[in-house]
Design an enzyme around this catalytic site. Structure first.
Site, PDB file in Angstrom:
ATOM      1  CG  HIS A 108       6.361  -6.416   8.138  1.00 22.18           C
ATOM      2  ND1 HIS A 108       5.789  -7.865   8.450  1.00 22.18           N
ATOM      3  CD2 HIS A 108       6.979  -6.240   7.407  1.00 22.18           C
ATOM      4  CE1 HIS A 108       6.135  -7.944   7.491  1.00 22.18           C
ATOM      5  NE2 HIS A 108       7.065  -7.176   7.414  1.00 22.18           N
TER       6      HIS A 108
HETATM    7 ZN   LIG Z   1      10.154  -8.584   3.639  1.00 17.53          ZN
END
Ligand SMILES: [Zn+2]
Length: 374
Positions: free
Chosen positions: A133
């Site tokens: 992320h």
């Molecule tokens: Zn995850």
């Protein structure tokens, strides 16, 4: 077939904080289960200990002002600008050694890439990695430095063609963003649909931009998607695209938060379904750089990544967990088998998950396959 397992005991020293779902002890637990199965002493497997990555190596993707904030956060006290870069109380806390562990994770995934690219091994697994992320200038979703992106950039710099396959329950948004306009890196992410789960992206219509159209592939899934629905969906999308793209190396993010008991997500895989998906990735990859990812039920993490490493080495494991491991694992450990018991979902949930998945496969066929001559 040579393999490498990349791991450092030093990961145990770091802690996101007592309330944080990402428990660093999952890594030591995984290592101990691998060890108990004899998987750290395989004749064709090297055990490799990473060094922290140099700042310049991390700066190949991340912006300098962001790295300055990460460095300043290493004391455990948030610098004034921290909030501007996604750091602070909540998902991405400032804790002592934050920059040290971010560098070590990056170093581990770069080492895995180096071992594979140089031909020293065919498959490498760094299960502390997979922090998919992190953005160029922002921490996100427990991720500070995007080690999959750094590994892919390193492989690309050596002239290798890379496909990225992300089976974490969350969309691999940071990796997708890094290569969104790039037709030389194929990214495929399967995950719980973004209108129900963080990070809110990864819809099937996100297929890339400019020259990269058709090279970002997303397969969002309904809550309660189980192993049978998942594997049929995976099979319809991943092998044809990998076959058409013909990568030199597959970089795989093997998050196990897709498991039915994971506390943060709503998919319904079991360890054996996860292991079958990994076995397929191993078959499809000419060479493999495998990384970890999410996983917030520690018993799932240790079992799933042990099964994954066994698959990378072509080793079949006794389903009964080694007694010595079970006895030492502590009071919170209850599993006796590497695999999960069969557990049928209510039929209406399975049907709903299957119908949703079938629609996504149709959309991928319509929106992405033509760019690959499929
Ligand atoms: Zn995850």
């Amino acid at each position: 077939m040579k393999t490498a397992l990349v791991h450092s005991d030093a990961y145990d020293r770091f802690d996101y904080g007592p309330e944080h779902p990402l428990r660093m002890e999952r890594l030591g637990l995984t290592w101990r289960l691998m060890e108990a199965y004899g998987l750290t002493r395989l004749p064709a497997a090297t055990m490799s200990v990473p060094e922290p990555a140099a700042e310049e190596a991390i700066a190949r993707f991340h912006a300098k002002p962001y790295l300055d904030v990460l460095k300043a956060s290493n004391t455990g006290r948030a610098p004034r600008e921290a909030m501007l870069y996604g750091l602070g109380p909540g998902d991405n806390p400032v804790f002592p050694g934050l920059w040290d562990v971010a560098r070590l994770v990056a170093g581990g995934s770069l080492l895995a890439a180096e071992l594979v690219a140089s031909g020293q091994v065919d498959r490498a697994f760094h299960f502390a990695g997979g922090l998919h992320h992190a953005m160029q200038s922002r921490a996100s979703g427990f991720c500070y430095v995007n080690d999959p992106v750094l590994a892919i950039l390193d492989l690309r710099a050596r002239g290798l063609r890379v496909a990225y396959v992300d089976i974490d329950a969350h969309h691999g948004d940071g990796v997708q963003a890094a290569f969104y306009r790039d037709a030389d890196v194929l990214t495929i992410s399967t995950h719980e649909r973004g209108d129900y789960l963080f990070p809110g992206t990864g819809f099937v219509e996100e297929t890339g931009e400019g020259a990269g159209v058709g090279y970002s592939v997303n397969v969002p899934l309904e809550p309660y998607t189980d192993s049978s629905v998942y594997l049929a969906t995976f099979e319809a999308v991943v092998p044809p695209l990998i076959g058409a793209f013909r990568p030199d190396v597959v970089v795989a993010q093997l998050g196990i938060d897709s498991h039915r008991t994971d506390p943060l997500t709503h998919l319904a895989l079991d360890v054996q379904g996860f292991a079958r998906a990994v076995a397929r990735i191993v078959e499809l990859a000419p060479r493999l750089v495998a990384l970890g990812g999410g996983g917030y039920d520690l018993q799932n993490v240790a079992r799933a990544w042990t099964a994954a490493w066994a698959a990378m080495n072509g080793v079949a494991l006794d389903p009964d967990l080694p007694a010595a491991f079970v006895n030492d694992a502590g009071r919170d450990w209850h599993a006796r088998s590497l695999w999960d018991p069969e557990e049928a979902l209510p039929e209406h949930r399975r049907v709903r998950a299957r119908e949703y998945a079938d629609r996504q496969v149709e959309a991928v066929r319509r929106l992405v396959f033509p760019a690959h001559g499929l």
